[in-house]
Design a protein around this motif. Structure first.
Motif, PDB file in Angstrom:
ATOM      1  N   THR A  90       0.830  -1.114  -0.251  1.00 22.58           N
ATOM      2  CA  THR A  90      -0.071  -0.060  -0.011  1.00 22.58           C
ATOM      3  C   THR A  90       0.957   1.277  -0.233  1.00 22.58           C
ATOM      4  OG1 THR A  90      -0.051   0.102   2.463  1.00 22.58           O
ATOM      5  CG2 THR A  90      -1.860  -1.063   1.140  1.00 22.58           C
ATOM      6  N   GLY A  91       2.080   1.244   0.299  1.00 23.32           N
ATOM      7  CA  GLY A  91       3.060   2.482   0.547  1.00 23.32           C
ATOM      8  C   GLY A  91       2.915   3.036   1.716  1.00 23.32           C
ATOM      9  N   ALA A  92       1.613   3.131   2.459  1.00 24.86           N
ATOM     10  CA  ALA A  92       1.519   3.765   3.579  1.00 24.86           C
ATOM     11  C   ALA A  92       0.451   2.971   4.384  1.00 24.86           C
ATOM     12  CB  ALA A  92       0.950   5.359   3.153  1.00 24.86           C
ATOM     13  N   PRO A  93       0.422   2.847   5.736  1.00 27.73           N
ATOM     14  CA  PRO A  93      -0.493   2.323   6.678  1.00 27.73           C
ATOM     15  C   PRO A  93      -1.695   2.811   6.130  1.00 27.73           C
ATOM     16  CG  PRO A  93       1.167   3.198   8.048  1.00 27.73           C
ATOM     17  CD  PRO A  93       1.356   3.823   6.250  1.00 27.73           C
ATOM     18  N   LEU A  94      -2.788   1.813   6.144  1.00 29.46           N
ATOM     19  CA  LEU A  94      -4.269   2.034   5.830  1.00 29.46           C
ATOM     20  C   LEU A  94      -5.005   2.422   7.132  1.00 29.46           C
ATOM     21  CD1 LEU A  94      -4.750  -0.701   3.065  1.00 29.46           C
ATOM     22  CD2 LEU A  94      -4.207   1.878   2.723  1.00 29.46           C
ATOM     23  N   PHE A  95      -4.639   1.616   8.241  1.00 30.13           N
ATOM     24  CA  PHE A  95      -5.560   1.754   9.320  1.00 30.13           C
ATOM     25  C   PHE A  95      -4.631   1.572  10.661  1.00 30.13           C
ATOM     26  CE2 PHE A  95      -6.436  -1.949   7.042  1.00 30.13           C
ATOM     27  CZ  PHE A  95      -6.121  -3.215   8.099  1.00 30.13           C
ATOM     28  N   GLU A  96      -4.938   1.529  11.725  1.00 38.58           N
ATOM     29  CA  GLU A  96      -3.956   1.380  12.945  1.00 38.58           C
ATOM     30  C   GLU A  96      -4.494   0.208  13.721  1.00 38.58           C
ATOM     31  OE1 GLU A  96      -3.078   4.750  15.184  1.00 38.58           O
ATOM     32  OE2 GLU A  96      -2.618   6.054  13.608  1.00 38.58           O
ATOM     33  N   ARG A  97      -5.671  -0.180  13.750  1.00 45.32           N
ATOM     34  CA  ARG A  97      -6.051  -1.492  14.485  1.00 45.32           C
ATOM     35  C   ARG A  97      -6.927  -2.641  13.618  1.00 45.32           C
ATOM     36  NH1 ARG A  97      -9.756   2.836  18.182  1.00 45.32           N
ATOM     37  NH2 ARG A  97      -7.927   3.623  19.197  1.00 45.32           N
ATOM     38  N   VAL A  98      -7.182  -3.462  14.199  1.00 45.76           N
ATOM     39  CA  VAL A  98      -7.808  -4.783  13.645  1.00 45.76           C
ATOM     40  C   VAL A  98      -9.429  -4.303  13.448  1.00 45.76           C
ATOM     41  CG1 VAL A  98      -8.424  -7.159  13.874  1.00 45.76           C
ATOM     42  CG2 VAL A  98      -6.317  -6.430  14.928  1.00 45.76           C
ATOM     43  N   VAL A  99      -9.515  -4.369  11.986  1.00 45.66           N
ATOM     44  CA  VAL A  99     -10.895  -4.320  11.638  1.00 45.66           C
ATOM     45  C   VAL A  99     -11.730  -5.552  11.474  1.00 45.66           C
ATOM     46  CG1 VAL A  99     -12.141  -3.562   9.588  1.00 45.66           C
ATOM     47  CG2 VAL A  99      -9.966  -2.290  10.353  1.00 45.66           C
ATOM     48  N   ARG A 100     -12.801  -5.746  12.202  1.00 43.84           N
ATOM     49  CA  ARG A 100     -13.328  -7.076  12.306  1.00 43.84           C
ATOM     50  C   ARG A 100     -14.885  -6.892  11.585  1.00 43.84           C
ATOM     51  NH1 ARG A 100     -10.804 -10.062  16.632  1.00 43.84           N
ATOM     52  NH2 ARG A 100      -9.281  -8.572  17.507  1.00 43.84           N
ATOM     53  N   SER A 101     -15.218  -7.925  11.056  1.00 42.51           N
ATOM     54  CA  SER A 101     -16.786  -8.085  10.745  1.00 42.51           C
ATOM     55  C   SER A 101     -17.025  -9.503  11.272  1.00 42.51           C
ATOM     56  CB  SER A 101     -16.883  -7.843   9.186  1.00 42.51           C
ATOM     57  OG  SER A 101     -16.423  -8.943   8.637  1.00 42.51           O
ATOM     58  N   PRO A 102     -18.291  -9.822  10.846  1.00 46.02           N
ATOM     59  CA  PRO A 102     -18.884 -11.099  11.190  1.00 46.02           C
ATOM     60  C   PRO A 102     -18.137 -12.127  10.486  1.00 46.02           C
ATOM     61  CG  PRO A 102     -20.784  -9.632  11.195  1.00 46.02           C
ATOM     62  CD  PRO A 102     -19.364  -8.682  10.517  1.00 46.02           C
ATOM     63  N   ARG A 103     -17.640 -11.956   9.184  1.00 41.40           N
ATOM     64  CA  ARG A 103     -17.149 -12.875   8.235  1.00 41.40           C
ATOM     65  C   ARG A 103     -15.719 -12.997   8.072  1.00 41.40           C
ATOM     66  NH1 ARG A 103     -20.463 -13.725   2.989  1.00 41.40           N
ATOM     67  NH2 ARG A 103     -18.615 -15.013   2.725  1.00 41.40           N
TER      68      ARG A 103
ATOM     69  N   TYR B  42     -11.440 -10.532   9.274  1.00 40.87           N
ATOM     70  CA  TYR B  42     -10.955  -9.388   9.841  1.00 40.87           C
ATOM     71  C   TYR B  42      -9.634  -8.976   8.954  1.00 40.87           C
ATOM     72  CZ  TYR B  42      -7.647 -13.013  11.693  1.00 40.87           C
ATOM     73  OH  TYR B  42      -6.799 -13.863  11.741  1.00 40.87           O
ATOM     74  N   LEU B  43      -9.233  -7.772   9.160  1.00 45.05           N
ATOM     75  CA  LEU B  43      -8.238  -7.339   8.550  1.00 45.05           C
ATOM     76  C   LEU B  43      -6.899  -6.870   9.656  1.00 45.05           C
ATOM     77  CD1 LEU B  43      -9.848  -4.872   5.937  1.00 45.05           C
ATOM     78  CD2 LEU B  43      -9.161  -7.134   5.760  1.00 45.05           C
ATOM     79  N   VAL B  44      -5.772  -7.231   9.252  1.00 40.35           N
ATOM     80  CA  VAL B  44      -4.714  -7.050  10.323  1.00 40.35           C
ATOM     81  C   VAL B  44      -3.530  -6.434   9.459  1.00 40.35           C
ATOM     82  CG1 VAL B  44      -3.066  -7.884  11.853  1.00 40.35           C
ATOM     83  CG2 VAL B  44      -5.269  -8.910  11.793  1.00 40.35           C
ATOM     84  N   GLN B  45      -3.142  -5.291   9.681  1.00 43.29           N
ATOM     85  CA  GLN B  45      -1.996  -4.757   8.780  1.00 43.29           C
ATOM     86  C   GLN B  45      -0.637  -5.324   9.525  1.00 43.29           C
ATOM     87  OE1 GLN B  45      -2.525  -0.976   6.999  1.00 43.29           O
ATOM     88  NE2 GLN B  45      -0.611  -0.272   7.840  1.00 43.29           N
ATOM     89  N   ARG B  46       0.026  -5.811   8.651  1.00 42.40           N
ATOM     90  CA  ARG B  46       1.418  -6.128   9.242  1.00 42.40           C
ATOM     91  C   ARG B  46       2.546  -5.531   8.126  1.00 42.40           C
ATOM     92  NH1 ARG B  46       0.192 -12.855   9.353  1.00 42.40           N
ATOM     93  NH2 ARG B  46      -1.315 -12.667  10.882  1.00 42.40           N
ATOM     94  N   SER B  47       3.656  -5.291   8.884  1.00 45.44           N
ATOM     95  CA  SER B  47       4.967  -4.875   8.060  1.00 45.44           C
ATOM     96  C   SER B  47       5.435  -5.911   7.427  1.00 45.44           C
ATOM     97  CB  SER B  47       5.690  -4.316   9.123  1.00 45.44           C
ATOM     98  OG  SER B  47       6.317  -5.056   9.949  1.00 45.44           O
ATOM     99  N   GLU B  48       6.310  -5.724   6.448  1.00 47.75           N
ATOM    100  CA  GLU B  48       6.890  -6.886   5.483  1.00 47.75           C
ATOM    101  C   GLU B  48       8.173  -7.650   6.430  1.00 47.75           C
ATOM    102  OE1 GLU B  48       7.716  -6.032   1.473  1.00 47.75           O
ATOM    103  OE2 GLU B  48       6.659  -4.263   1.613  1.00 47.75           O
TER     104      GLU B  48
END
Length: 76
Positions: free
Chosen positions: A55-68, A70-76
């Motif tokens: 992405t070139g830059a962070p998209l968010f700072e926390r875990v994004v959750r839904s019932p189906r 979740y998104l976790v941003q990780r560094s390479e």
């Protein structure tokens, strides 16, 4: 595994005993069926997929959750 009553209290390796207040059983999604344990570990296998993208830059700072999912941003 070292037990204190019916509670895990450490691990036993070939070289030594490691006492601990906490033991994490990391045998994977089917760890609840580990027949070598003296008690059952309730777990539910979950199937998952990983999508990796730059992405070139962070998209968010926390875990994004839904019932189906979740998104976790990780560094390479």
């Amino acid at each position: 595994m070292r037990l204190r009553g019916r509670r895990a209290a450490g691990v036993e390796t070939a070289e030594k005993v490691i006492e601990s207040d906490w033991v994490v059983h990391c045998a994977g999604s089917w760890s609840g069926e580990d027949l070598g344990l003296p008690f059952s570990v309730p777990s539910v296998p979950a199937r998952g997929q990983i999508l990796q993208m730059a992405t070139g830059a962070p998209l968010f700072e926390r875990v994004v959750r839904s019932p189906r999912a979740y998104l976790v941003q990780r560094s390479e």
